[in-house]
Design a protein around this motif. Structure first.
Motif, PDB file in Angstrom:
ATOM      1  N   GLU A 122       0.855  -1.187   0.000  1.00 58.29           N
ATOM      2  CA  GLU A 122       0.000   0.000   0.000  1.00 58.29           C
ATOM      3  C   GLU A 122       0.890   1.236   0.000  1.00 58.29           C
ATOM      4  N   VAL A 123       0.495   2.244  -0.774  1.00 56.56           N
ATOM      5  CA  VAL A 123       1.231   3.501  -0.838  1.00 56.56           C
ATOM      6  C   VAL A 123       0.261   4.622  -0.513  1.00 56.56           C
ATOM      7  N   ARG A 124       0.599   5.415   0.473  1.00 54.90           N
ATOM      8  CA  ARG A 124      -0.190   6.583   0.876  1.00 54.90           C
ATOM      9  C   ARG A 124       0.710   7.800   0.818  1.00 54.90           C
ATOM     10  N   GLY A 147      16.223  20.250  -5.464  1.00 56.20           N
ATOM     11  CA  GLY A 147      15.302  20.346  -6.587  1.00 56.20           C
ATOM     12  C   GLY A 147      14.010  19.640  -6.204  1.00 56.20           C
ATOM     13  N   GLU A 148      13.304  19.151  -7.193  1.00 59.54           N
ATOM     14  CA  GLU A 148      12.076  18.398  -6.933  1.00 59.54           C
ATOM     15  C   GLU A 148      12.435  17.183  -6.102  1.00 59.54           C
ATOM     16  N   ASN A 149      11.684  16.960  -5.043  1.00 63.82           N
ATOM     17  CA  ASN A 149      12.021  15.849  -4.162  1.00 63.82           C
ATOM     18  C   ASN A 149      10.785  15.354  -3.439  1.00 63.82           C
ATOM     19  N   HIS A 150      10.914  14.192  -2.869  1.00 65.69           N
ATOM     20  CA  HIS A 150       9.889  13.623  -1.999  1.00 65.69           C
ATOM     21  C   HIS A 150      10.594  12.690  -1.017  1.00 65.69           C
ATOM     22  N   LEU A 151       9.961  12.496   0.111  1.00 68.79           N
ATOM     23  CA  LEU A 151      10.509  11.648   1.157  1.00 68.79           C
ATOM     24  C   LEU A 151       9.719  10.347   1.167  1.00 68.79           C
ATOM     25  N   VAL A 152      10.411   9.217   1.124  1.00 63.67           N
ATOM     26  CA  VAL A 152       9.748   7.910   1.142  1.00 63.67           C
ATOM     27  C   VAL A 152      10.037   7.242   2.472  1.00 63.67           C
ATOM     28  N   LEU A 153       8.982   6.913   3.199  1.00 61.67           N
ATOM     29  CA  LEU A 153       9.104   6.188   4.466  1.00 61.67           C
ATOM     30  C   LEU A 153       8.586   4.777   4.244  1.00 61.67           C
ATOM     31  N   ARG A 154       9.433   3.796   4.480  1.00 69.77           N
ATOM     32  CA  ARG A 154       9.035   2.395   4.330  1.00 69.77           C
ATOM     33  C   ARG A 154       8.781   1.802   5.710  1.00 69.77           C
ATOM     34  N   GLY A 155       7.765   0.980   5.785  1.00 62.31           N
ATOM     35  CA  GLY A 155       7.411   0.357   7.054  1.00 62.31           C
ATOM     36  C   GLY A 155       6.185  -0.519   6.867  1.00 62.31           C
ATOM     37  N   ARG A 156       5.313  -0.538   7.883  1.00 62.18           N
ATOM     38  CA  ARG A 156       4.106  -1.352   7.818  1.00 62.18           C
ATOM     39  C   ARG A 156       2.894  -0.476   8.104  1.00 62.18           C
ATOM     40  N   CYS A 157       1.844  -0.641   7.279  1.00 62.95           N
ATOM     41  CA  CYS A 157       0.616   0.120   7.477  1.00 62.95           C
ATOM     42  C   CYS A 157      -0.106  -0.384   8.729  1.00 62.95           C
ATOM     43  N   ALA A 158      -1.147   0.329   9.125  1.00 60.89           N
ATOM     44  CA  ALA A 158      -1.891  -0.037  10.333  1.00 60.89           C
ATOM     45  C   ALA A 158      -2.472  -1.443  10.225  1.00 60.89           C
ATOM     46  N   ALA A 159      -3.009  -1.787   9.048  1.00 62.89           N
ATOM     47  CA  ALA A 159      -3.614  -3.111   8.882  1.00 62.89           C
ATOM     48  C   ALA A 159      -2.572  -4.219   9.027  1.00 62.89           C
ATOM     49  N   CYS A 160      -1.397  -4.026   8.457  1.00 60.85           N
ATOM     50  CA  CYS A 160      -0.357  -5.052   8.528  1.00 60.85           C
ATOM     51  C   CYS A 160       0.357  -5.070   9.883  1.00 60.85           C
ATOM     52  N   SER A 161       0.239  -4.000  10.650  1.00 58.13           N
ATOM     53  CA  SER A 161       0.855  -3.938  11.968  1.00 58.13           C
ATOM     54  C   SER A 161      -0.038  -4.512  13.060  1.00 58.13           C
ATOM     55  N   ALA A 162      -1.283  -4.848  12.715  1.00 58.36           N
ATOM     56  CA  ALA A 162      -2.210  -5.403  13.705  1.00 58.36           C
ATOM     57  C   ALA A 162      -1.675  -6.741  14.212  1.00 58.36           C
ATOM     58  N   PRO A 163      -2.047  -7.121  15.418  1.00 54.18           N
ATOM     59  CA  PRO A 163      -1.578  -8.405  15.960  1.00 54.18           C
ATOM     60  C   PRO A 163      -1.934  -9.582  15.041  1.00 54.18           C
ATOM     61  N   ALA A 164      -1.059 -10.574  15.031  1.00 55.19           N
ATOM     62  CA  ALA A 164      -1.291 -11.768  14.215  1.00 55.19           C
ATOM     63  C   ALA A 164      -2.616 -12.408  14.596  1.00 55.19           C
ATOM     64  N   GLY A 165      -3.275 -13.025  13.616  1.00 49.42           N
ATOM     65  CA  GLY A 165      -4.547 -13.689  13.864  1.00 49.42           C
ATOM     66  C   GLY A 165      -5.747 -12.787  13.642  1.00 49.42           C
ATOM     67  N   GLN A 166      -5.515 -11.535  13.332  1.00 44.98           N
ATOM     68  CA  GLN A 166      -6.613 -10.614  13.080  1.00 44.98           C
ATOM     69  C   GLN A 166      -6.610 -10.194  11.617  1.00 44.98           C
ATOM     70  N   ARG A 167      -6.649 -11.163  10.725  1.00 45.10           N
ATOM     71  CA  ARG A 167      -6.626 -10.872   9.290  1.00 45.10           C
ATOM     72  C   ARG A 167      -8.033 -10.840   8.727  1.00 45.10           C
ATOM     73  N   ASP A 168      -8.234  -9.984   7.706  1.00 42.37           N
ATOM     74  CA  ASP A 168      -9.525  -9.939   7.054  1.00 42.37           C
ATOM     75  C   ASP A 168      -9.573 -10.989   5.944  1.00 42.37           C
ATOM     76  N   LEU A 169     -10.644 -10.996   5.147  1.00 41.20           N
ATOM     77  CA  LEU A 169     -10.821 -12.009   4.119  1.00 41.20           C
ATOM     78  C   LEU A 169      -9.764 -11.925   3.019  1.00 41.20           C
ATOM     79  N   ALA A 170      -9.184 -10.750   2.817  1.00 43.44           N
ATOM     80  CA  ALA A 170      -8.164 -10.587   1.797  1.00 43.44           C
ATOM     81  C   ALA A 170      -6.781 -11.023   2.266  1.00 43.44           C
ATOM     82  N   GLY A 171      -6.693 -11.486   3.518  1.00 43.09           N
ATOM     83  CA  GLY A 171      -5.414 -11.935   4.035  1.00 43.09           C
ATOM     84  C   GLY A 171      -4.648 -10.871   4.780  1.00 43.09           C
TER      85      GLY A 171
END
Length: 174
Positions: A122-124, A147-171
């Motif tokens: 996911e990219v936000r 010049g033209e620039n942007h900052l990219v932060l890599r990590g885990r979104c809120a959905a992927c950071s949720a505790p294991a075992g709490q996955r939705d139907l899409a995995g």
């Protein structure tokens, strides 16, 4: 033979493209001396109806959004249109490593921070003028003009950071 695109995911962009969005896109194209073809108007309208919190879109996502409106197109056509739009300042491109480039409406924002989930891709985006002011000050102290620039932060979104075992139907974790 072209490989079929994956099933489109519902997006706000697909449902929000109406006559007024297409008319606004046509006016912008004409203002830049670009012929407002139907596909150019559709691509620009898809990009324009998204809010900054919706994030950027890659060409396959744009293609799926257009297909969801009932119009026919293919990804290579989207790339050609995006090239025209970026050449005229109607869209901007951000490259994120080996991933497909991401696009947004209008010229590139210099205070754009890209949040990229390494688990689900996911990219936000987030406008962060304070962070970029600090980066410009740092560059200036080193005698560097940014010049033209942007900052990219890599990590885990809120959905992927949720505790294991709490996955939705899409995995994804809920």
């Amino acid at each position: 033979m072209l490989a079929p695109l994956p099933e489109p995911e519902p997006t706000r962009a697909a449902g929000a493209i109406d006559a007024s969005a297409l008319s606004a896109a046509a006016a912008l194209l004409r203002g830049c001396q670009v012929r407002p073809t139907p596909i150019r108007m559709l691509v620009l309208a898809v990009l324009q109806v998204r809010t900054p919190s919706d994030g950027l879109m890659n060409p396959p996502d744009i293609c799926r959004a257009i297909l969801a409106t009932g119009h026919a197109t293919i990804v290579p056509t989207i790339y050609n249109v995006l090239s025209t739009l970026t050449d005229h300042g109607l869209a901007h491109r951000i490259r994120l490593g080996d991933r497909p480039a991401m696009y947004g409406a209008g010229p590139a924002a210099t205070s754009l921070t890209v949040l990229m989930c390494e688990s689900c891709d996911e990219v936000r985006t987030q406008f962060s003028p304070q962070i970029h002011a600090e980066l410009q000050a740092l560059a200036a102290r080193r005698g560097f003009t940014m010049g033209e620039n942007h900052l990219v932060l890599r990590g885990r979104c809120a959905a992927c950071s949720a505790p294991a075992g709490q996955r939705d139907l899409a995995g994804r974790r809920r």
